[in-house]
Design a protein around this motif. Structure first.
Motif, PDB file in Angstrom:
ATOM      1  N   ARG A   1       1.908  -1.921   4.855  1.00  0.00           N
ATOM      2  CA  ARG A   1       0.639  -1.914   3.892  1.00  0.00           C
ATOM      3  C   ARG A   1       1.394  -1.075   2.736  1.00  0.00           C
ATOM      4  O   ARG A   1       1.774  -0.170   2.692  1.00  0.00           O
ATOM      5  N   LEU A   2       1.328  -2.060   1.519  1.00  0.00           N
ATOM      6  CA  LEU A   2       1.482  -1.344   0.161  1.00  0.00           C
ATOM      7  C   LEU A   2       0.581  -0.203  -0.208  1.00  0.00           C
ATOM      8  O   LEU A   2      -0.607  -0.605   0.000  1.00  0.00           O
ATOM      9  N   HIS A   3       0.966   1.026  -0.789  1.00  0.00           N
ATOM     10  CA  HIS A   3       0.269   2.023  -1.529  1.00  0.00           C
ATOM     11  C   HIS A   3       0.176   1.625  -2.931  1.00  0.00           C
ATOM     12  O   HIS A   3       1.030   1.175  -3.573  1.00  0.00           O
ATOM     13  N   VAL A   4      -0.878   2.395  -3.570  1.00  0.00           N
ATOM     14  CA  VAL A   4      -1.040   2.323  -4.968  1.00  0.00           C
ATOM     15  C   VAL A   4      -0.066   2.967  -5.406  1.00  0.00           C
ATOM     16  O   VAL A   4       0.234   2.626  -6.917  1.00  0.00           O
ATOM     17  N   THR A   5       0.836   3.717  -5.167  1.00  0.00           N
ATOM     18  CA  THR A   5       1.835   4.657  -5.666  1.00  0.00           C
ATOM     19  C   THR A   5       2.949   3.598  -6.312  1.00  0.00           C
ATOM     20  O   THR A   5       3.861   4.070  -7.038  1.00  0.00           O
ATOM     21  N   CYS A   6       3.159   2.462  -5.645  1.00  0.00           N
ATOM     22  CA  CYS A   6       4.072   1.568  -6.013  1.00  0.00           C
ATOM     23  C   CYS A   6       3.643   0.647  -7.141  1.00  0.00           C
ATOM     24  O   CYS A   6       4.262  -0.060  -7.842  1.00  0.00           O
ATOM     25  N   LEU A   7       2.241   1.038  -7.594  1.00  0.00           N
ATOM     26  CA  LEU A   7       1.829  -0.140  -8.799  1.00  0.00           C
ATOM     27  C   LEU A   7       2.817  -0.029  -9.985  1.00  0.00           C
ATOM     28  O   LEU A   7       2.975  -1.181 -10.658  1.00  0.00           O
ATOM     29  N   GLU A   8       3.346   1.121 -10.509  1.00  0.00           N
ATOM     30  CA  GLU A   8       4.003   0.970 -11.625  1.00  0.00           C
ATOM     31  C   GLU A   8       5.489  -0.089 -11.340  1.00  0.00           C
ATOM     32  O   GLU A   8       5.435  -0.777 -12.528  1.00  0.00           O
ATOM     33  N   TYR A   9       6.066  -0.248 -10.237  1.00  0.00           N
ATOM     34  CA  TYR A   9       7.165  -1.278 -10.228  1.00  0.00           C
ATOM     35  C   TYR A   9       6.430  -2.622 -10.011  1.00  0.00           C
ATOM     36  O   TYR A   9       6.958  -3.582 -10.549  1.00  0.00           O
ATOM     37  N   LEU A  10       5.352  -2.617  -9.188  1.00  0.00           N
ATOM     38  CA  LEU A  10       4.516  -4.108  -9.001  1.00  0.00           C
ATOM     39  C   LEU A  10       4.133  -4.704 -10.476  1.00  0.00           C
ATOM     40  O   LEU A  10       4.281  -5.785 -10.746  1.00  0.00           O
ATOM     41  N   ALA A  11       3.535  -3.859 -11.291  1.00  0.00           N
ATOM     42  CA  ALA A  11       3.096  -4.268 -12.611  1.00  0.00           C
ATOM     43  C   ALA A  11       4.455  -4.683 -13.533  1.00  0.00           C
ATOM     44  O   ALA A  11       4.272  -5.551 -14.300  1.00  0.00           O
TER      45      ALA A  11
END
Length: 179
Positions: free
Chosen positions: A79-89
Motif C-alpha cells: 500500500r502506497l503512502h502519501v509520503t511518496c507523492l513527490e516522486y509519483l508526481a
C-alpha cells in the motif's frame, strides 16, 4: 533495515508501475546520487545509498530512514503512502486536475466526481493509477480512475471519475501512523 526480497521487489514495482509506468528506472538509476529501496518494520523506504551505509551503526534504534514509499500488509500486499507523492508526481504518466471546488472534498478523503474534474490526461485507461493536481499544478494526492477518458466525457456530473487512494490531508488525519 534490509534489502527487499525478490517477491517484495516484484510487488513494489507492480504497484509503482500503475502510477509511473516505465519511469521506475529513473528512481533507481539516478545520476546524481544512487538510491535504493530498503525494508524496515514492513515499511519500504527510498533512501540514498550513502546515507544507508552510515545508518548501519544505529540500525537497532532506527525509526525511519529516507522517504517512506508505503508498507506491506500482513497478507503481502503493498500500500502506497502519501509520503511518496513527490516522486509519483514527478514521474506520473497519467494526471488529473481538480477544480478549486473539488480540492477540499478530495483532501477530506472523498472520491473525485465529474463535476470537480478540471482536466485529465488524454487516453487515460480505466483502473489506472493517476496523480491528482490542483489547477495550479500542486500535487494533492493519487488515486485510481473509475472510468477511461472517453467514458468520463459521457458521464453525468455526480459520477465518480477517480477513486481516492491517498491525499495530502492524511498528514493531519493520520500523523500518528504515517511513520
Amino acid at each position: 533495515m534490509r534489502p527487499l526480497t525478490e517477491e517484495e521487489v516484484k510487488t513494489l514495482f507492480e504497484k509503482l508501475a500503475k502510477y509511473i509506468g516505465r519511469n521506475i528506472t529513473h528512481l533507481i538509476d539516478r545520476q546524481d546520487d544512487p538510491h535504493c529501496f530498503r525494508v524496515h518494520r514492513d515499511r519500504v523506504y527510498y533512501v540514498s545509498e550513502a546515507i544507508m551505509r552510515k545508518a548501519t551503526s544505529v540500525n537497532p534504534h532506527l525509526m525511519s530512514l529516507g522517504i517512506c514509499f508505503g508498507k506491506f500488509s500482513k497478507t503481502g500486499k503493498f500500500r502506497l503512502h502519501v509520503t511518496c507523492l513527490e516522486y509519483l508526481a514527478q514521474y506520473a504518466k497519467y494526471k488529473v486536475w481538480v477544480k478549486p471546488n473539488g480540492e477540499m472534498p478530495f483532501m477530506y478523503g472523498n472520491h473525485i466526481l465529474k463535476a470537480h474534474l478540471g482536466r485529465i490526461t488524454e487516453d487515460t485507461p480505466e483502473h489506472q493509477g493517476v496523480v491528482i493536481y490542483s489547477m495550479a499544478d500542486v500535487p494533492l494526492g493519487f488515486g485510481v480512475t473509475a472510468k477511461s477518458t472517453q467514458d468520463a466525457r459521457k458521464m453525468d456530473p455526480t459520477g465518480v471519475i477517480v477513486f481516492h487512494q491517498a491525499d495530502v490531508g492524511e498528514y493531519l488525519r493520520n500523523e500518528d501512523t504515517l511513520v
